[in-house]
Design an enzyme around this catalytic site. Structure first.
Site, PDB file in Angstrom:
ATOM      1  N   LYS A 123       0.920  -1.191   0.092  1.00 16.87           N
ATOM      2  CA  LYS A 123      -0.036   0.003  -0.088  1.00 16.87           C
ATOM      3  C   LYS A 123       1.016   1.371  -0.016  1.00 16.87           C
ATOM      4  O   LYS A 123       0.342   2.316  -0.556  1.00 16.87           O
ATOM      5  CB  LYS A 123      -0.956  -0.056   1.264  1.00 16.87           C
ATOM      6  CG  LYS A 123      -0.221  -0.066   2.439  1.00 16.87           C
ATOM      7  CD  LYS A 123      -1.394  -0.163   3.701  1.00 16.87           C
ATOM      8  CE  LYS A 123      -0.748  -0.367   5.036  1.00 16.87           C
ATOM      9  NZ  LYS A 123       0.363  -1.513   5.112  1.00 16.87           N
ATOM     10  N   ARG A 131      15.060  -5.738   9.685  1.00 20.31           N
ATOM     11  CA  ARG A 131      14.431  -5.094  10.792  1.00 20.31           C
ATOM     12  C   ARG A 131      13.914  -6.500  11.655  1.00 20.31           C
ATOM     13  O   ARG A 131      13.642  -7.381  11.193  1.00 20.31           O
ATOM     14  CB  ARG A 131      13.151  -4.360  10.544  1.00 20.31           C
ATOM     15  CG  ARG A 131      13.355  -2.845   9.929  1.00 20.31           C
ATOM     16  CD  ARG A 131      12.249  -2.110   9.614  1.00 20.31           C
ATOM     17  NE  ARG A 131      11.003  -2.757   9.930  1.00 20.31           N
ATOM     18  CZ  ARG A 131       9.809  -2.153   9.513  1.00 20.31           C
ATOM     19  NH1 ARG A 131       9.786  -0.792   9.167  1.00 20.31           N
ATOM     20  NH2 ARG A 131       8.558  -2.793   9.834  1.00 20.31           N
ATOM     21  N   ARG A 143       2.879 -10.310  13.804  1.00 19.96           N
ATOM     22  CA  ARG A 143       2.466  -8.909  13.347  1.00 19.96           C
ATOM     23  C   ARG A 143       1.191  -9.303  12.582  1.00 19.96           C
ATOM     24  O   ARG A 143       0.165  -8.554  12.569  1.00 19.96           O
ATOM     25  CB  ARG A 143       3.666  -8.509  12.156  1.00 19.96           C
ATOM     26  CG  ARG A 143       4.844  -8.102  12.992  1.00 19.96           C
ATOM     27  CD  ARG A 143       5.895  -7.549  11.957  1.00 19.96           C
ATOM     28  NE  ARG A 143       5.440  -6.278  11.481  1.00 19.96           N
ATOM     29  CZ  ARG A 143       6.020  -6.024  10.386  1.00 19.96           C
ATOM     30  NH1 ARG A 143       6.939  -6.472   9.707  1.00 19.96           N
ATOM     31  NH2 ARG A 143       5.587  -4.792   9.588  1.00 19.96           N
ATOM     32  N   ARG A 185      -5.625   2.172  11.676  1.00 15.19           N
ATOM     33  CA  ARG A 185      -5.314   0.722  11.793  1.00 15.19           C
ATOM     34  C   ARG A 185      -6.265  -0.024  12.854  1.00 15.19           C
ATOM     35  O   ARG A 185      -6.396  -1.277  12.917  1.00 15.19           O
ATOM     36  CB  ARG A 185      -4.012   0.700  12.241  1.00 15.19           C
ATOM     37  CG  ARG A 185      -2.965   0.892  11.374  1.00 15.19           C
ATOM     38  CD  ARG A 185      -1.466   0.642  11.479  1.00 15.19           C
ATOM     39  NE  ARG A 185      -0.549   0.786  10.539  1.00 15.19           N
ATOM     40  CZ  ARG A 185       0.642   0.347  10.672  1.00 15.19           C
ATOM     41  NH1 ARG A 185       1.110  -0.134  11.730  1.00 15.19           N
ATOM     42  NH2 ARG A 185       1.651   0.687   9.665  1.00 15.19           N
ATOM     43  N   ARG A 205      12.559  -8.646   3.015  1.00 15.71           N
ATOM     44  CA  ARG A 205      12.831  -7.098   2.963  1.00 15.71           C
ATOM     45  C   ARG A 205      14.044  -6.722   3.913  1.00 15.71           C
ATOM     46  O   ARG A 205      14.309  -7.360   4.860  1.00 15.71           O
ATOM     47  CB  ARG A 205      11.664  -6.387   3.689  1.00 15.71           C
ATOM     48  CG  ARG A 205      10.311  -6.379   2.932  1.00 15.71           C
ATOM     49  CD  ARG A 205       9.493  -5.105   3.118  1.00 15.71           C
ATOM     50  NE  ARG A 205       9.354  -4.879   4.597  1.00 15.71           N
ATOM     51  CZ  ARG A 205       8.274  -4.235   5.021  1.00 15.71           C
ATOM     52  NH1 ARG A 205       7.442  -3.597   4.289  1.00 15.71           N
ATOM     53  NH2 ARG A 205       7.923  -4.111   6.492  1.00 15.71           N
TER      54      ARG A 205
END
Length: 232
Positions: free
Chosen positions: A19, A167, A178, A97, A134
């Site tokens: 997004k 991360r 998550r 959120r 990532r």
């Protein structure tokens, strides 16, 4: 340039759904504001504002920033002259959120409300692969991917040469948690915007170009073939 009269869009999607990338591209294409929650957090923390100090307390300990702090930042950002001028158009990326955040946004907007709530739908296994691959530049913050967007040197950023790091919350063991937390928070949001008939669901498990084409159709009002709030 794509015509987007009075666009007030919120982009919803799990971490790794793409997004943010689509928000940046659409904002540039349409000449509208891209308001990123992550950018706002970094701005306030760097400037040492009261919001930034409160947020940093939670971020430093790996906790989620509370709704009241995030809501305060967004309300302050939307109230700035560039977003509050007559006929404003903007994209909120990463907000809301939670249901309380969505309700607070609607209270601020009043009768005008959100024009589009775009849900970027991606299967869980695809999200896990995207997130665990990532890599983030420790110097400029640019995001890369070992498979989908690799750098010339696997250990260095192509933009600034800074070191690439994974991360903690992108490590495989953290990704599952998550996504679980996100799902619990987001289900009420989808129902909330579906009830208001502004929810649009996009299949984001495709190439960025395919997703963007549908996104442009949605915001320009030519998306009769794309379901608007009819999916569960």
């Amino acid at each position: 340039m794509v015509a987007t009269p009075d666009l007030r869009a919120v982009f919803l999607g799990a971490p790794g759904a793409g997004k943010g990338t689509q928000a940046q591209r659409l904002a540039a294409e349409c000449g509208v504001l891209h308001i990123s929650t992550g950018d706002m957090l970094r701005e306030h923390v760097k400037a040492g504002t009261e919001f930034g100090k409160k947020a940093n307390t939670f971020m430093a300990s790996g906790k989620l920033v509370p709704d009241d702090v995030i809501i305060g930042m967004v309300e302050e950002r939307i109230a700035r002259s560039d977003a509050a001028s007559a006929g404003p158009s903007w994209i909120l990326d990463g907000f809301p959120r939670t249901l309380p955040q969505a309700e607070a946004l609607d209270r601020q907007l009043g009768a005008r409300g959100v024009s589009h709530a775009v849900w970027f739908a991606v299967p869980r296994d695809v999200l896990v692969a995207r997130l665990s691959g990532r890599r983030t530049c420790g110097q400029c913050g640019a995001i890369w991917h070992v498979d989908f967007k690799p750098t010339r040197d696997p250990s260095a950023c192509d933009k600034c040469g800074g070191p690439l790091v994974q991360r903690e919350d992108d490590r495989p063991q953290a990704v599952g948690k998550r996504l679980e937390v996100f799902a619990l928070q987001t289900e009420p949001l989808l129902a909330y915007y579906r009830q208001r008939q502004v929810l649009v669901e996009l299949d984001a498990d495709r190439t960025p170009e395919q997703v963007f084409a549908d996104l442009v159709a949605v915001v320009s009002g030519g998306a009769e073939s794309i379901d608007r709030g009819n999916k569960s």
